[in-house]
Design a protein around this motif. Structure first.
Motif, short mmCIF file in Angstrom:
data_model
loop_
_atom_site.label_atom_id
_atom_site.label_comp_id
_atom_site.label_asym_id
_atom_site.label_seq_id
_atom_site.Cartn_x
_atom_site.Cartn_y
_atom_site.Cartn_z
N ASN A 191 0.79 -1.16 -0.14
CA ASN A 191 0.24 0.13 -0.09
C ASN A 191 0.85 1.30 -0.12
O ASN A 191 0.44 2.51 -0.34
N HIS A 192 2.06 1.29 0.23
CA HIS A 192 2.84 2.32 0.26
C HIS A 192 3.10 2.73 -1.15
O HIS A 192 3.59 4.00 -1.29
N GLU A 219 0.42 5.27 -2.01
CA GLU A 219 0.42 6.43 -1.33
C GLU A 219 1.67 7.07 -1.68
O GLU A 219 1.63 8.56 -1.76
N HIS A 261 9.34 8.39 0.04
CA HIS A 261 8.39 7.53 0.43
C HIS A 261 8.59 6.02 0.10
O HIS A 261 8.68 5.32 0.97
N SER A 279 9.52 3.77 3.28
CA SER A 279 8.62 2.62 3.68
C SER A 279 9.05 1.09 3.07
O SER A 279 8.73 0.05 3.73
#
Length: 198
Positions: free
Chosen positions: A68-69, A72, A85, A89
């Protein structure tokens, strides 16, 4: 005729995911899967078909639960924030579980036997889809002026994926979280138009 043991397919899939993540596709045997899931081999065949079909379901579940990163990151306003990110992550996820470090998409099939070629191709497609999303996001960043005109979105996407894949392999090899953070910091320090420290 004996009574069939009842089991939760979702729990079996989660158990299989952990085994494939830890041992890769080639390294995982039916004995590993039955031991982890607590079901007999015929039950696995009945629920999932063969090992390849089970792995494909595991890969979809991994994407749904652990990646799910990526969306995002893609939603962040600058290309550098996208890269940061993803790097940070990913290093967190690659080291979160001591019993299954690294990334299923990398651990799954770095190399394999000829009969495992369909699985290897599925993993190549899995990784290529992520790279395509990054390339499209970086093309948008260039069009919006977030990246300089000289930036090459396809090369940036390939670079970021190479770093992410390398970090996954290093996590699997036991590199510390601090060392992997240093790798992420170094990669970000080279980001086009980057003027601030990570």
């Amino acid at each position: 005729m004996g009574r069939h043991r009842e089991y939760d397919v979702e729990e079996v899939l989660d158990a299989a995911l952990c085994v494939f993540w830890r041992k890769g596709y080639e390294g995982t045997s039916y004995a590993d899967l039955t031991a982890a899931a607590g079901v007999e081999r015929p039950a696995l065949y009945s629920a999932f078909g063969n090992k390849e079909a089970m792995f494909r379901q595991v890969l979809a579940r991994y994407h749904e639960r652990y990646m799910n990163h990526i969306p995002e990151a893609l939603a962040l306003p600058t290309s550098r924030e996208v890269a940061a990110h993803l790097l940070y992550s990913s290093l967190e996820m690659n080291t979160r579980y001591p019993d299954r470090t690294g990334c299923l998409g990398i651990n799954g099939a770095v190399a394999g036997a000829d009969e495992s070629e369909p699985v290897r191709q599925a993993l190549i497609e899995f990784r290529a889809a992520g790279e395509m999303q990054l390339r499209e996001r970086f093309e948008r960043a260039k069009a919006e002026g977030d990246l300089p005109p000289s930036a090459k979105p396809d090369a940036l996407a390939a670079f970021l994926m190479a770093v992410l894949h390398g970090m996954a392999l290093q996590a699997k090899a036991g590199f510390s979280r601090d060392m992997l953070k240093g790798v992420a910091d170094q990669a970000l320090s080279t980001w086009p138009g980057s003027t601030s420290a990570p």
